[in-house]
Write a protein that holds these residues in place. Structure first.
Motif, PDB file in Angstrom:
ATOM      1  N   VAL A  44      -6.875   4.708  -4.269  1.00 15.46           N
ATOM      2  CA  VAL A  44      -5.963   4.995  -3.152  1.00 15.46           C
ATOM      3  C   VAL A  44      -4.769   5.766  -3.963  1.00 15.46           C
ATOM      4  CG1 VAL A  44      -6.347   2.901  -1.969  1.00 15.46           C
ATOM      5  CG2 VAL A  44      -4.645   2.721  -3.515  1.00 15.46           C
ATOM      6  N   PHE A  45      -3.976   6.588  -2.919  1.00  9.56           N
ATOM      7  CA  PHE A  45      -2.860   7.409  -3.419  1.00  9.56           C
ATOM      8  C   PHE A  45      -1.745   6.468  -3.752  1.00  9.56           C
ATOM      9  CE2 PHE A  45      -4.220  10.272   0.285  1.00  9.56           C
ATOM     10  CZ  PHE A  45      -5.333  10.651  -0.360  1.00  9.56           C
ATOM     11  N   SER A  46      -1.354   5.348  -3.104  1.00  5.61           N
ATOM     12  CA  SER A  46      -0.397   4.432  -3.499  1.00  5.61           C
ATOM     13  C   SER A  46      -0.817   3.076  -2.903  1.00  5.61           C
ATOM     14  CB  SER A  46       0.901   4.930  -2.964  1.00  5.61           C
ATOM     15  OG  SER A  46       1.238   4.680  -1.601  1.00  5.61           O
ATOM     16  N   GLU A  47       0.037   1.984  -3.143  1.00  4.62           N
ATOM     17  CA  GLU A  47      -0.166   0.598  -2.695  1.00  4.62           C
ATOM     18  C   GLU A  47      -0.097   0.550  -1.200  1.00  4.62           C
ATOM     19  OE1 GLU A  47       2.293  -2.032  -4.997  1.00  4.62           O
ATOM     20  OE2 GLU A  47       1.538  -3.687  -4.034  1.00  4.62           O
ATOM     21  N   ALA A  48       0.838   1.498  -0.790  1.00  3.62           N
ATOM     22  CA  ALA A  48       0.820   1.367   0.755  1.00  3.62           C
ATOM     23  C   ALA A  48      -0.490   1.703   1.579  1.00  3.62           C
ATOM     24  CB  ALA A  48       1.664   2.265   1.343  1.00  3.62           C
ATOM     25  N   ASP A  49      -1.617   2.294   1.014  1.00  2.00           N
ATOM     26  CA  ASP A  49      -2.621   2.361   1.380  1.00  2.00           C
ATOM     27  C   ASP A  49      -3.585   1.195   1.651  1.00  2.00           C
ATOM     28  OD1 ASP A  49      -2.348   4.988   1.682  1.00  2.00           O
ATOM     29  OD2 ASP A  49      -3.113   5.726  -0.305  1.00  2.00           O
ATOM     30  N   CYS A  50      -3.316   0.132   0.883  1.00  2.06           N
ATOM     31  CA  CYS A  50      -3.821  -0.866   0.912  1.00  2.06           C
ATOM     32  C   CYS A  50      -3.196  -2.358   1.302  1.00  2.06           C
ATOM     33  CB  CYS A  50      -5.040  -1.204  -0.322  1.00  2.06           C
ATOM     34  SG  CYS A  50      -4.230  -0.840  -1.775  1.00  2.06           S
ATOM     35  N   GLU A  51      -2.004  -2.161   1.596  1.00  3.29           N
ATOM     36  CA  GLU A  51      -1.281  -3.180   2.092  1.00  3.29           C
ATOM     37  C   GLU A  51      -2.008  -4.118   3.012  1.00  3.29           C
ATOM     38  OE1 GLU A  51       3.149  -1.712   2.100  1.00  3.29           O
ATOM     39  OE2 GLU A  51       2.703  -2.937   3.857  1.00  3.29           O
ATOM     40  N   GLY A  52      -1.883  -5.484   2.911  1.00  2.00           N
ATOM     41  CA  GLY A  52      -2.601  -6.486   3.712  1.00  2.00           C
ATOM     42  C   GLY A  52      -4.132  -6.450   3.532  1.00  2.00           C
ATOM     43  N   LEU A  53      -4.749  -5.547   2.496  1.00  2.00           N
ATOM     44  CA  LEU A  53      -6.078  -5.735   2.198  1.00  2.00           C
ATOM     45  C   LEU A  53      -6.119  -6.613   0.944  1.00  2.00           C
ATOM     46  CD1 LEU A  53      -7.350  -2.115   2.777  1.00  2.00           C
ATOM     47  CD2 LEU A  53      -7.622  -4.166   4.391  1.00  2.00           C
ATOM     48  N   ASP A  54      -6.791  -7.546   0.750  1.00  2.00           N
ATOM     49  CA  ASP A  54      -7.029  -8.360  -0.540  1.00  2.00           C
ATOM     50  C   ASP A  54      -8.168  -7.686  -1.268  1.00  2.00           C
ATOM     51  OD1 ASP A  54      -6.592 -10.461  -2.170  1.00  2.00           O
ATOM     52  OD2 ASP A  54      -7.503 -11.685  -1.178  1.00  2.00           O
ATOM     53  N   ILE A  55      -7.761  -6.392  -1.879  1.00  2.00           N
ATOM     54  CA  ILE A  55      -9.007  -5.806  -2.345  1.00  2.00           C
ATOM     55  C   ILE A  55      -8.404  -5.271  -3.821  1.00  2.00           C
ATOM     56  CG2 ILE A  55     -10.826  -4.052  -2.408  1.00  2.00           C
ATOM     57  CD1 ILE A  55     -10.963  -4.676   0.637  1.00  2.00           C
ATOM     58  N   GLU A  56      -9.099  -5.282  -4.796  1.00  2.00           N
ATOM     59  CA  GLU A  56      -8.514  -4.718  -6.068  1.00  2.00           C
ATOM     60  C   GLU A  56      -8.710  -3.007  -5.778  1.00  2.00           C
ATOM     61  OE1 GLU A  56      -9.113  -5.673 -10.658  1.00  2.00           O
ATOM     62  OE2 GLU A  56     -10.578  -6.483  -9.315  1.00  2.00           O
ATOM     63  N   PHE A  57      -7.290  -2.427  -6.514  1.00  2.00           N
ATOM     64  CA  PHE A  57      -7.391  -1.086  -6.290  1.00  2.00           C
ATOM     65  C   PHE A  57      -6.592  -0.535  -7.209  1.00  2.00           C
ATOM     66  CE2 PHE A  57      -2.602  -0.880  -5.729  1.00  2.00           C
ATOM     67  CZ  PHE A  57      -2.375  -2.076  -5.366  1.00  2.00           C
ATOM     68  N   ILE A  58      -7.009   0.923  -7.434  1.00  2.00           N
ATOM     69  CA  ILE A  58      -6.322   1.672  -8.489  1.00  2.00           C
ATOM     70  C   ILE A  58      -5.402   2.702  -7.667  1.00  2.00           C
ATOM     71  CG2 ILE A  58      -7.123   1.060 -10.611  1.00  2.00           C
ATOM     72  CD1 ILE A  58      -8.895   3.264 -10.369  1.00  2.00           C
ATOM     73  N   GLU A  59      -4.248   3.213  -8.225  1.00  4.20           N
ATOM     74  CA  GLU A  59      -3.600   4.411  -7.540  1.00  4.20           C
ATOM     75  C   GLU A  59      -3.896   5.481  -8.235  1.00  4.20           C
ATOM     76  OE1 GLU A  59       0.547   2.912  -6.439  1.00  4.20           O
ATOM     77  OE2 GLU A  59       0.192   1.550  -7.904  1.00  4.20           O
ATOM     78  N   TYR A  60      -4.165   6.787  -7.672  1.00  2.58           N
ATOM     79  CA  TYR A  60      -4.195   7.942  -8.354  1.00  2.58           C
ATOM     80  C   TYR A  60      -3.201   8.894  -7.935  1.00  2.58           C
ATOM     81  CZ  TYR A  60      -7.493  10.295  -5.035  1.00  2.58           C
ATOM     82  OH  TYR A  60      -8.078  10.837  -3.783  1.00  2.58           O
TER      83      TYR A  60
END
Ligand code: AMP
Ligand code: MG
Length: 336
Positions: free
Chosen positions: A265-281
């Motif tokens: 994702v671009f930033s954490e805001a893109d997956c707020e509320g989703l309980d999924i591992e992410f990296i920000e690019y």
């Protein structure tokens, strides 16, 4: 083979030049990505690059110079438009495809009668080329097929034991490979997008974007930029680009994810509320360019199997990010 680790002090640069003069392969930092360098005029040395990378022989190498006067040593006819582009964008991340002179062995140009030429702006790269006194052929310093290296660690992981030395110049400032252009009549054709954008090029002359930039070409299509036909930049995970706004992205991810899913994702805001591992690019195209390849490598390190990536914008530097991500995703895009 023992790989020497060199710094950017004068003695290290002398050593790098000494090895290159003897026909060795040395990884060198540039502003775009790390390059796997050898004497562009030395057929044997250039063959060593192809061996170290496992690169297909028909995928040409870019020849790096430190002085514009070299253009005429490498090409028998340099159009006026090439000089205009050089004046506007060199030293910098722009590669120009020009007819080649015989001084460049066919192995360097992947059998083509043209050669890609670039003058990097990176201080270390330039200092090494100047010390050598010859042009350096240098593709990206990764094992063929894996994401291009933008940090010393990436190069070390891929090349330790395979080449004579690595010059540690820290992280690359641009992070995606150079813009590759050719000239048709008085037009500029973008074969591979990079940090120098089509918008900037169009200020110099009419600019067209080659079909291969955004489309997967069929087996019988004319490929003007051979590197673009190979599976490239790909992590092990199955990547899908989700071309949508943030809310639709979240909605799609919520419906289609399982335990093996990760998000890019671009930033954490893109997956707020989703309980999924992410990296920000990153949020800007420049940041995304700088972090894209590290992010793809990180996905592998984390063992990601399935990845949903937010889609970068398709203009400016964003076009280069999108072009690389498309290949990492094997052209899988969900448009919402
Ligand atoms: P790399 O240095 O690994 O980023 O790869 C260089 C890429 O530049 C190649 O894969 C080609 O796509 C492009 N290139 C280099 N030389 C030529 C050329 N003579 N004609 C067309 N494309 C070229
Ligand atoms: Mg490459």
């Amino acid at each position: 083979m023992k790989t020497e680790i060199l710094g950017t002090d004068g003695a290290s640069l002398d050593r790098a030049a000494e090895l290159l003069t003897r026909g060795a392969v040395v990884a060198v930092p540039t502003e775009t990505v790390y390059g796997l360098a050898a004497n562009a005029f030395d057929e044997k040395a250039v063959r060593r690059i192809f061996e170290a990378k496992g690169r297909p022989a028909d995928n040409p190498l870019i020849v790096h110079i430190a002085d514009i006067s070299y253009l005429e040593k490498l090409s028998p006819c340099v159009p006026e438009l090439a000089y205009k582009c050089a004046e506007a964008f060199w030293a910098g991340p722009l590669t120009m495809i020009l007819p080649k002179k015989d001084i460049i062995p066919s192995v360097t140009s992947g059998g083509l009668d043209t050669v890609g030429i670039r003058m990097p702006v990176d201080k270390t790269a330039r200092a090494i080329i100047k010390r050598c006194g010859f042009a350096l052929a240098a593709p990206s310093a990764n094992v063929s097929g894996s994401p291009s290296p933008t940090t010393f660690r990436h190069v070390y992981e891929d090349m330790n034991g395979r080449i004579s030395a690595i010059v540690d110049g820290g992280d690359c400032s641009v992070g995606v490979e150079s813009t590759v252009i050719s000239f048709d009549d008085n037009k500029i054709r973008v074969l591979r997008p990079g940090f120098i954008s089509p918008e900037e090029l169009s200020e110099i002359a009419d600019t067209v974007i080659d079909k291969g930039v955004l489309e997967q070409l069929g087996a019988d299509a004319v490929v003007r930029s051979p590197g673009m036909k190979y599976k490239h930049y790909a992590p092990k995970a199955d990547v899908t680009i989700i071309d949508s706004d943030r809310d639709s992205f979240k909605h799609y991810v919520r419906k289609n994810s399982d335990d093996a899913t990760m998000l890019m994702v671009f930033s954490e805001a893109d997956c707020e509320g989703l309980d999924i591992e992410f990296i920000e690019y990153g949020e800007t195209a420049e940041e995304q360019a700088k972090r894209l390849f590290t992010s793809l490598r990180t996905l592998d390190e984390l063992g990601a199997e399935k990845v949903y990536a937010r889609c970068p914008k398709k203009s400016g530097v964003g076009l280069a990010v999108y072009n690389r991500l498309l290949r990492a995703a094997g052209f899988k895009v969900v448009r919402l």
